[in-house]
Design a protein around this motif. Structure first.
Motif, PDB file in Angstrom:
ATOM      1  N   PRO A 142       0.809  -1.339   0.015  1.00  0.00           N
ATOM      2  CA  PRO A 142       0.057  -0.047  -0.072  1.00  0.00           C
ATOM      3  C   PRO A 142       0.835   1.206  -0.105  1.00  0.00           C
ATOM      4  O   PRO A 142       0.431   2.170  -0.547  1.00  0.00           O
ATOM      5  CB  PRO A 142      -0.939  -0.114   1.356  1.00  0.00           C
ATOM      6  N   ILE A 143       1.969   1.251   0.727  1.00  0.00           N
ATOM      7  CA  ILE A 143       2.783   2.355   0.651  1.00  0.00           C
ATOM      8  C   ILE A 143       3.371   2.751  -0.963  1.00  0.00           C
ATOM      9  O   ILE A 143       3.392   3.735  -1.093  1.00  0.00           O
ATOM     10  CB  ILE A 143       4.099   2.372   1.646  1.00  0.00           C
ATOM     11  N   VAL A 144       3.853   1.829  -1.459  1.00  0.00           N
ATOM     12  CA  VAL A 144       4.302   2.005  -2.836  1.00  0.00           C
ATOM     13  C   VAL A 144       3.322   2.574  -3.802  1.00  0.00           C
ATOM     14  O   VAL A 144       3.194   3.472  -4.412  1.00  0.00           O
ATOM     15  CB  VAL A 144       4.851   0.645  -3.546  1.00  0.00           C
ATOM     16  N   LEU A 145       1.813   1.815  -3.672  1.00  0.00           N
ATOM     17  CA  LEU A 145       0.884   2.545  -4.478  1.00  0.00           C
ATOM     18  C   LEU A 145       0.381   3.735  -4.153  1.00  0.00           C
ATOM     19  O   LEU A 145       0.085   4.467  -4.990  1.00  0.00           O
ATOM     20  CB  LEU A 145      -0.367   1.362  -4.226  1.00  0.00           C
ATOM     21  N   ALA A 177     -13.522  -1.828  -1.354  1.00  0.00           N
ATOM     22  CA  ALA A 177     -12.836  -3.168  -1.596  1.00  0.00           C
ATOM     23  C   ALA A 177     -13.925  -3.995  -0.709  1.00  0.00           C
ATOM     24  O   ALA A 177     -14.287  -5.185  -1.124  1.00  0.00           O
ATOM     25  CB  ALA A 177     -11.570  -3.327  -1.082  1.00  0.00           C
ATOM     26  N   VAL A 178     -14.067  -3.744   0.486  1.00  0.00           N
ATOM     27  CA  VAL A 178     -14.598  -4.613   1.401  1.00  0.00           C
ATOM     28  C   VAL A 178     -16.012  -4.646   1.170  1.00  0.00           C
ATOM     29  O   VAL A 178     -16.890  -5.581   1.194  1.00  0.00           O
ATOM     30  CB  VAL A 178     -14.514  -4.123   2.989  1.00  0.00           C
ATOM     31  N   ALA A 196      -6.796   6.712  -8.070  1.00  0.00           N
ATOM     32  CA  ALA A 196      -7.061   5.305  -8.177  1.00  0.00           C
ATOM     33  C   ALA A 196      -6.038   4.265  -7.733  1.00  0.00           C
ATOM     34  O   ALA A 196      -6.172   3.275  -7.316  1.00  0.00           O
ATOM     35  CB  ALA A 196      -7.168   5.143  -9.574  1.00  0.00           C
ATOM     36  N   LEU A 197      -4.534   4.721  -7.944  1.00  0.00           N
ATOM     37  CA  LEU A 197      -3.472   3.962  -7.538  1.00  0.00           C
ATOM     38  C   LEU A 197      -3.547   3.759  -6.077  1.00  0.00           C
ATOM     39  O   LEU A 197      -3.495   2.708  -5.353  1.00  0.00           O
ATOM     40  CB  LEU A 197      -2.334   4.549  -8.105  1.00  0.00           C
ATOM     41  N   ALA A 198      -3.802   4.693  -5.170  1.00  0.00           N
ATOM     42  CA  ALA A 198      -3.759   4.669  -3.915  1.00  0.00           C
ATOM     43  C   ALA A 198      -5.184   3.607  -3.374  1.00  0.00           C
ATOM     44  O   ALA A 198      -5.030   2.877  -2.444  1.00  0.00           O
ATOM     45  CB  ALA A 198      -4.077   5.968  -3.248  1.00  0.00           C
ATOM     46  N   GLY A 199      -6.131   3.911  -4.054  1.00  0.00           N
ATOM     47  CA  GLY A 199      -7.437   2.997  -3.660  1.00  0.00           C
ATOM     48  C   GLY A 199      -7.132   1.467  -4.264  1.00  0.00           C
ATOM     49  O   GLY A 199      -7.508   0.873  -3.145  1.00  0.00           O
ATOM     50  N   ILE A 200      -6.452   1.248  -5.175  1.00  0.00           N
ATOM     51  CA  ILE A 200      -5.819   0.012  -5.275  1.00  0.00           C
ATOM     52  C   ILE A 200      -5.071  -0.589  -4.191  1.00  0.00           C
ATOM     53  O   ILE A 200      -5.252  -1.474  -3.794  1.00  0.00           O
ATOM     54  CB  ILE A 200      -5.112  -0.192  -6.678  1.00  0.00           C
ATOM     55  N   GLY A 201      -4.018   0.371  -3.583  1.00  0.00           N
ATOM     56  CA  GLY A 201      -3.054   0.170  -2.759  1.00  0.00           C
ATOM     57  C   GLY A 201      -4.169  -0.300  -1.415  1.00  0.00           C
ATOM     58  O   GLY A 201      -3.819  -1.320  -0.793  1.00  0.00           O
ATOM     59  N   GLY A 202      -5.330   0.378  -1.333  1.00  0.00           N
ATOM     60  CA  GLY A 202      -5.837  -0.089   0.131  1.00  0.00           C
ATOM     61  C   GLY A 202      -6.700  -1.468  -0.278  1.00  0.00           C
ATOM     62  O   GLY A 202      -6.594  -2.111   0.617  1.00  0.00           O
ATOM     63  N   LEU A 243      -5.480  -3.920  -2.185  1.00  0.00           N
ATOM     64  CA  LEU A 243      -4.585  -5.060  -1.994  1.00  0.00           C
ATOM     65  C   LEU A 243      -4.389  -5.172  -0.537  1.00  0.00           C
ATOM     66  O   LEU A 243      -4.012  -6.416  -0.302  1.00  0.00           O
ATOM     67  CB  LEU A 243      -3.327  -4.509  -2.845  1.00  0.00           C
ATOM     68  N   ASN A 244      -4.165  -4.202   0.049  1.00  0.00           N
ATOM     69  CA  ASN A 244      -3.949  -4.261   1.588  1.00  0.00           C
ATOM     70  C   ASN A 244      -5.007  -5.248   2.353  1.00  0.00           C
ATOM     71  O   ASN A 244      -4.748  -6.167   3.085  1.00  0.00           O
ATOM     72  CB  ASN A 244      -3.587  -3.003   2.151  1.00  0.00           C
TER      73      ASN A 244
END
Lengths: 360, 509
Positions: A80-83, A112-113, A266-272, A274-275
């Protein structure tokens, strides 16, 4: 008109000297000395807390990267940090400051949930993963896009609005945990209903690493290629490098800026997502653990360039992970590593102030 | 006033020369200020007035010449040295700190300010001085709350309390209403009665007549009229001294221009007004027909609406009122992108700020130019070097290598790149703002030739310049802007330069 037949003299200018005007080895020496000093200060701090300054660094390395198991943890944690760091990188190319990685991760996690629960037992596997990631991307993009819209329409500073949206997002998540998707009764630890096991990302080849880690690397490569080789990236760089020039060239600057915020969110959201799918499985209060802010620093340290940003994010993840080791073997509080994190950022500011373009 | 009254001038400049690289900003300038006089320093933009006073105030170090203060040779090393010598300056962009009060700002500047501030003493000193000079300011007011006139008075007080006996004012009236300007002149009269010598940089003949005891006129960095009583000269003579009398024998068009006088109109403005970000009308009800195959010169003192006109024509600034018709352009719409594709290109007034993209090479800039003028979404950076080589050969301005980063080149070399692109574009409308600023003589000549070639290809050219020689040599007609309005339109052939100068400084009669 006779003068016109001669060509004007061609002026040859030497490439401008580097900012400091010093030879490379002097600058390198300065950088190395600065970081050594930074580590020494941290060792001194650890000594005051009763730890052995001689062994803390070994312990930290052991508990973050040297041991295969902890290395995997470090990598999983860095996803999540990288994203979220890339979520700062893209707007930064367009000259915007996205401090809202934290909130965008949170909204991505919530979405996501939400998507996972809506799909329920019926859908699992790749279809569910894609749906969850897509939902999280939209949520993150909307969350960041609102700030982008406020910026291009009302000229509201995106660095301020994205920051405040973090707090709103944190409260949104608490609300859904306690009021909407609460699992268990009031006496159990607060947590949302979890994703089904089919919706969680599987580990790769019997390791702790989930699919999220290779996916993260793919995203980094993708963002790098996007910025370097596509017209979209080119437009972004023009708009960030000189907005007036972009406007006068007829580029749709507002749309470009908004697009960068949507893509970043969108990227940060994807990070969330994936976490949640790779590590947490459900929403719980405080689960994002300031990933978004660490990501902002990682982007800064990496100079808004995808691969260095990846390196910085993994480094920060390793430092955070090494806190466990310090707590177990050295008797230091795990949060002591935050001191090191702060020192590194400070050193980095001094070094970049002193050597400017030295490494760009 | 005879010279017997003041045997030793407060300040005397002899043979001062200041170069910036190859540009000679001041060339053998002579200048004298005596106690008790207001000395008007006149000249067009770029004549070297600012450079001269900055040398006197220690900001620039002259390359040659003497500066004599109170009869002693001095090398003024810094502004604080200048202040020690009794030379004070009020800048156009004022230098007070907005978050502090007036007295705090003044105390900051004074040498004998105690380490622990004594607000009451400081305020009393300021109140006394303001009463004495008629500079009405509340010492306890925050500077950010002051009007521009009050701000300027506070600035003057600051300089006077620092002990200035030579006071330099850089176009002080440009920001003032006429009433405030009159009040300022009253103050200046009180100052000169006290034996202060005032150097007043000015544009407007009328003001010089009103206040100046002597004038010095600079043109092209040289003194063309030294230490003269303005009342011995007519307005026309003063203007001629400022704008020059001789047309340089450059790039004169070969044929008369009447043939194209009714050429097709490319852009037509009617009552066009444009707002500045500050909320003031930068362009105010302008009627203008821009025709194919003609060069329309735009004259005016700085900030008279030239920038807003250019911004309007390239679609960057929206119309506040009035109309802009594009009968000669096949444009899809009026956005900058549409206009660019329809063949409207511009050479911006300040390329370093408004054209150069940080971190990008010349090739990148060329790719950006090619794509946006063709309406393509793809940027061909790799092919840009070839395209640019072709354009460079055609233009002959010898631009730098396309692999170089544009932001690392000098202003002149940046200008060559932009001119190479704009003048080999085969455009429909070229807006060239100060195209030869910062260029050497040969490149200037070549640029003039390129502008004439563009005209002969049938392109409409709008040439904005502060150089009347350039405007008259190249233009078919010259429109003079004053306070955002058209003060007059003059055919360039046999133009009456005096009338042009008056239109520029005083507006339509």
């Amino acid at each position: 008109m006779s003068v016109l037949e001669k060509d004007p003299p061609k002026v040859v200018e030497p490439a401008r000297a580097t900012a400091s005007g010093q030879p490379f080895w002097r600058r390198l020496l300065f950088v190395v000395a600065a970081y050594l000093l930074c580590l020494a200060v941290f060792a001194a701090f650890a000594a005051t807390q009763g730890a052995d300054p001689a062994s803390i660094f070994t312990t930290m390395l052991q508990s973050s990267v040297l041991d295969w198991g902890t290395l995997q943890q470090t990598l999983v944690r860095s996803v999540p940090i990288v994203l979220a760091a890339l979520a700062c990188t893209i707007p930064a190319r367009a000259g915007l400051v996205n401090v809202g990685g934290e909130g965008q991760i949170i909204m991505g996690s919530v979405a996501a949930v939400g998507v996972g629960l809506a799909l329920g037992q019926a859908v699992g596997g790749p279809v569910a993963w894609l749906a969850i990631v897509a939902g999280a991307a939209v949520a993150g993009a909307v969350w960041c896009g609102i700030c982008g819209f406020l910026r291009v329409r009302l000229n509201a500073s995106e660095s301020v609005t994205t920051l405040f949206f973090n707090f709103i997002a944190a409260d949104v998540m608490l609300y859904v945990i306690y009021q909407v998707w609460r699992e268990g009764d009031a006496t159990s630890l607060p947590q949302s209903e979890p994703l089904t096991s089919d919706q969680l990302l599987p580990a790769v080849g019997g390791l702790q690493l989930t699919l999220a880690v290779p996916f993260m690397v793919l995203v980094v490569v993708g963002v790098w290629a996007l910025l370097k080789y596509t017209s979209w990236g080119f437009r972004l760089t023009v708009a960030g490098g000189n907005p007036t020039a972009a406007l006068r060239s007829g580029l749709p600057v507002r749309r470009i800026l908004l697009g960068s915020m949507l893509a970043g969110g969108a990227l940060a959201g994807i990070g969330g997502a994936l976490n949640v799918m790779g590590a947490e499985g459900a929403l719980r209060p405080g689960m994002t653990a300031t990933f978004g802010y660490v990501a902002f620093l990682a982007n800064f340290l990496g100079g808004s360039r995808p691969f260095p940003v990846l390196g910085a994010a993994v480094l920060f993840s390793a430092i955070a992970n090494s806190g466990n080791g310090l707590q177990l073997s050295e008797g230091l509080n795990g949060s002591a590593v935050n001191v090191l994190l702060g020192l590194i950022v400070l050193t980095m500011l001094v070094v970049s102030g002193r050597t400017k373009e030295a490494f760009s | 006033m005879t010279t017997d009254a003041a045997p030793v001038p407060l300040l005397e400049v002899q043979g001062l020369t200041k170069r910036f690289g190859s540009l000679v900003a001041n060339d053998d300038v002579t200048f004298t200020v005596r106690a008790g006089e207001v000395h008007g320093l006149l000249g067009e933009n770029g004549a070297g007035k600012s450079t001269l006073v900055k040398s006197l105030y220690g900001i620039h170090q002259p390359d040659a010449g003497r500066v004599v203060v109170d009869g002693r040779d001095e090398r003024i090393a810094s502004p604080s040295h200048a202040r020690d010598l009794g030379i004070g300056m009020v800048f156009q962009d004022m230098r007070l700190i907005p978050a502090l009060t007036v007295w705090e700002n003044i105390a900051l500047q004074l040498r004998d300010t105690p380490r622990v501030l004594k607000p009451r003493d400081a305020q009393r000193a300021i109140t006394d001085a303001s009463a004495h000079y008629g500079l009405d300011v509340d010492p306890s007011a925050l500077v950010r709350d002051l009007s521009i006139g009050e701000w300027q008075r506070a600035e003057l007080l600051k300089v006077l309390l620092a002990g200035a006996r030579v006071l330099i004012l850089d176009e002080p009236t440009s920001v003032l209403t006429p009433q405030e300007a009159d009040a300022l002149f009253d103050v200046l009269r009180r100052l000169t009665a006290d034996g202060v010598g005032v150097i007043l940089i000015a544009h407007k003949i009328r003001e010089v007549r009103q206040i100046a005891d002597r004038v010095t006129v600079l043109r092209g960095g040289r003194t063309v009229l030294a230490d003269t009583d303005p009342h011995e000269l007519t307005d026309a003579e003063l203007v001629r001294a400022m704008v020059g009398t001789s047309v340089k024998p450059v790039s004169r068009r070969p044929e008369p221009t009447d043939e194209t006088a009714d050429a097709p109109v490319v852009v037509s403005l009617r009552g066009a007004s444009v707002l500045r970000p500050t909320g003031v009308l930068g362009l105010d009800g302008v009627d203008l027909d821009i025709r194919a195959g003609r060069i329309l010169g735009v004259a005016g003192i700085a900030g008279s609406g030239q920038g807003e006109l250019a911004d309007l024509l390239v679609g960057v600034a929206p119309l506040r009122s009035g109309s802009m018709e594009l009968p000669g352009l096949d444009a899809r719409g009026t956005t900058t992108g549409d206009l660019r594709v329809a063949g409207v290109v511009d050479v911006v007034a300040n390329p370093v700020h408004d054209y150069v993209v940080r971190g990008m090479t010349i090739s990148d800039h060329v790719a950006l130019w090619e794509a946006t003028t063709a309406g393509r979404r793809r940027f061909d950076v790799r092919g840009a070097a070839t395209t640019f080589a072709r354009r460079d050969e055609r233009a002959g301005l010898r631009a730098a290598d396309p692999s170089r980063r544009l932001d690392q080149l000098s202003g002149g070399n940046i200008q060559r790149v932009l001119l190479t692109l704009a003048l080999t574009q085969d455009a429909r409308l070229v807006i060239a703002s100060y195209p030869t600023r910062g260029l050497d003589v040969l490149t200037t000549e070549r640029t003039h030739a390129l502008l004439l070639e563009a005209r002969d290809r049938g392109e409409a050219v709008v040439l904005v310049s502060e150089d009347l020689d350039e405007l008259l040599a190249l233009s078919d007609e010259v429109v003079v802007l004053h306070h955002g309005r058209v003060a007059g339109t003059v055919p360039a052939v046999d133009a009456d330069r005096d009338r042009l100068g008056l239109l520029m400084t005083e507006g339509a009669a």
